[in-house]
Design a protein around this motif. Structure first.
Motif, mmCIF file in Angstrom:
data_model
loop_
_atom_site.group_PDB
_atom_site.id
_atom_site.type_symbol
_atom_site.label_atom_id
_atom_site.label_comp_id
_atom_site.label_asym_id
_atom_site.label_seq_id
_atom_site.Cartn_x
_atom_site.Cartn_y
_atom_site.Cartn_z
ATOM 1 N N GLN A 255 5.658 9.045 -6.172
ATOM 2 C CA GLN A 255 6.949 8.337 -6.150
ATOM 3 C C GLN A 255 7.184 7.793 -4.738
ATOM 4 O O GLN A 255 7.136 8.561 -3.770
ATOM 5 C CB GLN A 255 8.018 9.364 -6.536
ATOM 6 C CG GLN A 255 9.318 8.808 -6.928
ATOM 7 C CD GLN A 255 9.322 8.263 -8.366
ATOM 8 O OE1 GLN A 255 8.355 7.685 -8.831
ATOM 9 N NE2 GLN A 255 10.416 8.443 -9.035
ATOM 10 N N PRO A 256 7.417 6.475 -4.554
ATOM 11 C CA PRO A 256 7.666 5.992 -3.203
ATOM 12 C C PRO A 256 8.981 6.554 -2.657
ATOM 13 O O PRO A 256 9.915 6.797 -3.416
ATOM 14 C CB PRO A 256 7.740 4.481 -3.368
ATOM 15 C CG PRO A 256 7.970 4.233 -4.810
ATOM 16 C CD PRO A 256 7.465 5.430 -5.556
ATOM 17 N N ALA A 257 9.010 6.741 -1.332
ATOM 18 C CA ALA A 257 10.193 7.343 -0.694
ATOM 19 C C ALA A 257 11.471 6.611 -1.094
ATOM 20 O O ALA A 257 12.492 7.235 -1.407
ATOM 21 C CB ALA A 257 10.009 7.346 0.809
ATOM 22 N N ALA A 258 11.391 5.279 -1.157
ATOM 23 C CA ALA A 258 12.591 4.484 -1.447
ATOM 24 C C ALA A 258 13.174 4.817 -2.821
ATOM 25 O O ALA A 258 14.379 4.705 -3.027
ATOM 26 C CB ALA A 258 12.250 3.002 -1.375
ATOM 27 N N LYS B 21 0.849 -1.206 0.000
ATOM 28 C CA LYS B 21 0.000 0.000 0.000
ATOM 29 C C LYS B 21 0.885 1.257 0.000
ATOM 30 O O LYS B 21 0.649 2.197 -0.769
ATOM 31 C CB LYS B 21 -0.905 -0.024 1.226
ATOM 32 C CG LYS B 21 -1.454 1.314 1.592
ATOM 33 C CD LYS B 21 -2.930 1.373 1.474
ATOM 34 C CE LYS B 21 -3.396 2.791 1.700
ATOM 35 N NZ LYS B 21 -4.777 2.927 1.859
ATOM 36 N N ALA B 22 1.910 1.251 0.854
ATOM 37 C CA ALA B 22 2.792 2.427 0.925
ATOM 38 C C ALA B 22 3.482 2.663 -0.412
ATOM 39 O O ALA B 22 3.770 3.801 -0.785
ATOM 40 C CB ALA B 22 3.823 2.229 2.035
ATOM 41 N N ALA B 23 3.710 1.596 -1.159
ATOM 42 C CA ALA B 23 4.388 1.744 -2.460
ATOM 43 C C ALA B 23 3.412 2.156 -3.567
ATOM 44 O O ALA B 23 3.835 2.453 -4.679
ATOM 45 C CB ALA B 23 5.083 0.437 -2.824
ATOM 46 N N GLY B 24 2.119 2.138 -3.280
ATOM 47 C CA GLY B 24 1.152 2.623 -4.278
ATOM 48 C C GLY B 24 0.187 1.587 -4.826
ATOM 49 O O GLY B 24 -0.617 1.909 -5.707
ATOM 50 N N ALA B 25 0.251 0.338 -4.333
ATOM 51 C CA ALA B 25 -0.709 -0.657 -4.827
ATOM 52 C C ALA B 25 -2.121 -0.285 -4.363
ATOM 53 O O ALA B 25 -2.294 0.319 -3.303
ATOM 54 C CB ALA B 25 -0.346 -2.048 -4.311
ATOM 55 N N LYS B 26 -3.100 -0.647 -5.185
ATOM 56 C CA LYS B 26 -4.500 -0.377 -4.825
ATOM 57 C C LYS B 26 -5.185 -1.653 -4.319
ATOM 58 O O LYS B 26 -6.235 -1.597 -3.697
ATOM 59 C CB LYS B 26 -5.274 0.116 -6.059
ATOM 60 C CG LYS B 26 -4.913 1.521 -6.498
ATOM 61 C CD LYS B 26 -5.889 2.518 -5.875
ATOM 62 C CE LYS B 26 -5.836 3.898 -6.460
ATOM 63 N NZ LYS B 26 -4.631 4.635 -6.136
ATOM 64 N N ASP C 236 9.314 -1.814 -3.952
ATOM 65 C CA ASP C 236 9.384 -0.341 -3.874
ATOM 66 C C ASP C 236 10.160 0.215 -5.067
ATOM 67 O O ASP C 236 9.741 1.171 -5.714
ATOM 68 C CB ASP C 236 10.145 0.097 -2.612
ATOM 69 C CG ASP C 236 9.305 -0.024 -1.354
ATOM 70 O OD1 ASP C 236 8.083 -0.195 -1.457
ATOM 71 O OD2 ASP C 236 9.901 0.039 -0.256
ATOM 72 N N ARG C 237 11.300 -0.422 -5.315
ATOM 73 C CA ARG C 237 12.154 0.066 -6.406
ATOM 74 C C ARG C 237 11.424 -0.068 -7.742
ATOM 75 O O ARG C 237 11.424 0.835 -8.568
ATOM 76 C CB ARG C 237 13.461 -0.742 -6.429
ATOM 77 C CG ARG C 237 14.628 0.056 -6.927
ATOM 78 C CD ARG C 237 15.955 -0.661 -6.698
ATOM 79 N NE ARG C 237 16.157 -1.107 -5.336
ATOM 80 C CZ ARG C 237 16.594 -2.326 -4.984
ATOM 81 N NH1 ARG C 237 16.873 -3.229 -5.896
ATOM 82 N NH2 ARG C 237 16.747 -2.646 -3.716
ATOM 83 N N LEU C 238 10.769 -1.208 -7.909
ATOM 84 C CA LEU C 238 10.043 -1.430 -9.165
ATOM 85 C C LEU C 238 8.948 -0.374 -9.350
ATOM 86 O O LEU C 238 8.783 0.170 -10.457
ATOM 87 C CB LEU C 238 9.425 -2.841 -9.193
ATOM 88 C CG LEU C 238 8.520 -3.127 -10.398
ATOM 89 C CD1 LEU C 238 9.296 -3.001 -11.717
ATOM 90 C CD2 LEU C 238 7.897 -4.522 -10.300
ATOM 91 N N MET C 239 8.225 -0.051 -8.286
ATOM 92 C CA MET C 239 7.150 0.942 -8.430
ATOM 93 C C MET C 239 7.715 2.288 -8.877
ATOM 94 O O MET C 239 7.089 2.996 -9.677
ATOM 95 C CB MET C 239 6.381 1.083 -7.116
ATOM 96 C CG MET C 239 5.503 -0.122 -6.806
ATOM 97 S SD MET C 239 4.169 -0.368 -7.993
ATOM 98 C CE MET C 239 2.933 0.746 -7.329
ATOM 99 N N GLY C 240 8.891 2.621 -8.378
ATOM 100 C CA GLY C 240 9.531 3.860 -8.827
ATOM 101 C C GLY C 240 9.827 3.805 -10.321
ATOM 102 O O GLY C 240 9.588 4.764 -11.058
ATOM 103 N N GLU C 241 10.318 2.663 -10.774
ATOM 104 C CA GLU C 241 10.637 2.515 -12.208
ATOM 105 C C GLU C 241 9.374 2.512 -13.066
ATOM 106 O O GLU C 241 9.330 3.104 -14.142
ATOM 107 C CB GLU C 241 11.409 1.208 -12.441
ATOM 108 C CG GLU C 241 12.813 1.233 -11.852
ATOM 109 C CD GLU C 241 13.466 -0.153 -11.797
ATOM 110 O OE1 GLU C 241 14.494 -0.272 -11.121
ATOM 111 O OE2 GLU C 241 12.932 -1.105 -12.412
#
Ligand code: PEP
Ligand code: MN
Length: 355
Positions: free
Chosen positions: A349-352, A126-131, A329-334
């Motif tokens: 953009q996730p903090a990581a 969730k913190a990384a942006g998944a719904k 987390d990294r993947l969500m940023g990419e």
């Protein structure tokens, strides 16, 4: 067959036409309200119907078209070229999945293993942006001796994760006998690859109201898959999402399956239904997941399903294809880079990814 009505057709006339079509011809008309026009879809025995006769039904009839594909309600023609969207109720609000909406990400473990891991994973994704949180309570395993999922007790854990995070829940139904229990917790009901042509199960998920995620069978052609979707639509549930998860081809040495990303443009020509891509089952190895997830967004997917486990090496199922939360987390940023480039990313953009 579809009857396209002119813009501005009065409501009373739409009602009259539908009523007359069903009484005169014994077909079941379905009203499909598009952004500009209303279309009346006719399914049933339409072989005897002639276009001219239908055109004379009302001066408001603009066009009468035959759907040539064997899948009728699933075809793009049936909605006169308008793509459908599936709205899912989640505790955090309604989420739309479809061509004209931001990409939704579904993430979580293959199986729900225990309370701590499912809640911790839910919070991280969730913190990384998944719904949506995914997690199997009932698992289709090749071996009867492999972990089969915790069943009903895992549904309670999914409910707790839903409550704790506000994420929507996606989980698989294998046996129609479990459907009532599953729909109490699931916001989307998953039909797995191995059940894609379990027609009695398709009729049952079609007869309930939660949206259905229909995974492509591992040896299913696109037409088989759309015909399976047709079963759900024909049973009365219009909310179907198609999920490509890799098909069996001749080479299984390096990748578990062959992820058919070409299905995205193909489906766009054939069907109005929203598309999800699952690069985790599609490749079977976490190392390959990011490349395929990025490619899926570039190719136009509406949503992604990604397996995430807090300690993949210890996972009870599908560990080798699961990302740990840091990698996710990294993947969500990419993914955000490509997602924004195609104008379909609304996840901060996730903090990581910022460090
Ligand atoms: C799953 O999503 O965990 C799963 C079993 O998927 P599939 O039906 O695509 O193999
Ligand atoms: Mn899995």
């Amino acid at each position: 067959m579809i009857v396209v009505m002119r813009v501005g057709t009065p409501e009373a006339e739409l009602e009259r036409v539908c009523e007359e079509l069903s009484t005169t011809f014994g077909v079941s008309p379905e009203r499909i309200v598009g952004k500009h026009k209303t279309v009346i879809g006719l399914v049933g025995d339409t072989a005897e119907l002639d276009n001219m006769q239908l055109k004379e039904f009302s001066p408001w009839v603009e066009q009468v078209l035959r759907v040539e594909q064997p899948f009728k309600k699933a075809s793009l023609e049936y909605r006169n070229g308008e793509y459908s969207e599936v709205w899912v109720n989640t505790p955090d609000g309604k989420v739309a999945i479809g061509k004209h909406h931001p990409i939704s990400v579904v993430a979580g473990p293959c199986s729900v293993e225990n309370e701590e891991m499912i809640i911790a994973t839910a919070k991280r994704v969730k913190a990384a942006g998944a719904k949506f949180l995914r997690g199997g309570a009932y698992k289709p395993r090749t071996s009867p001796y492999a972990f089969q999922g915790h069943g009903e007790s895992a549904l309670d854990l999914l409910a707790a994760a839903r409550e704790a995070t506000g994420l929507g829940i996606i989980t698989e139904v294998m046996d129609a006998a479990d459907l009532d229990k599953i729909v109490e917790v699931a916001d989307v009901v998953q039909v797995g690859a191995r059940n894609m042509q379990n027609f009695s199960l398709l009729k049952k998920v079609g007869a309930q109201e939660k949206p259905v995620l229909l995974k492509r069978g591992m040896a299913a052609t696109i037409e088989d898959w759309l015909m399976a979707a047709e079963y759900i639509l024909a049973a009365g549930n219009p909310n179907v999402i198609l999920c490509e998860r890799g098909i069996r081809t001749f080479d299984r040495q390096y990748a578990r399956n062959t992820l058919d990303l070409a299905c995205i443009p193909v489906l766009r020509q054939l069907t109005h239904l929203p598309i999800m891509i699952d690069p985790s089952h599609g490749t079977g190895k976490w190392e390959y997941v990011p490349a395929m997830a990025l490619a899926a967004i570039a190719a136009g997917t509406d949503s992604l399903m990604i397996e995430v486990h807090p300690a993949p090496a210890k996972a009870l199922s599908d560990g080798p294809q699961s990302l740990n939360p840091e990698k996710f987390d990294r993947l969500m940023g990419e993914l955000g880079v490509i997602g924004r480039a195609v104008g379909r990313w609304e996840i901060p953009q996730p903090a990581a990814a910022l460090v």
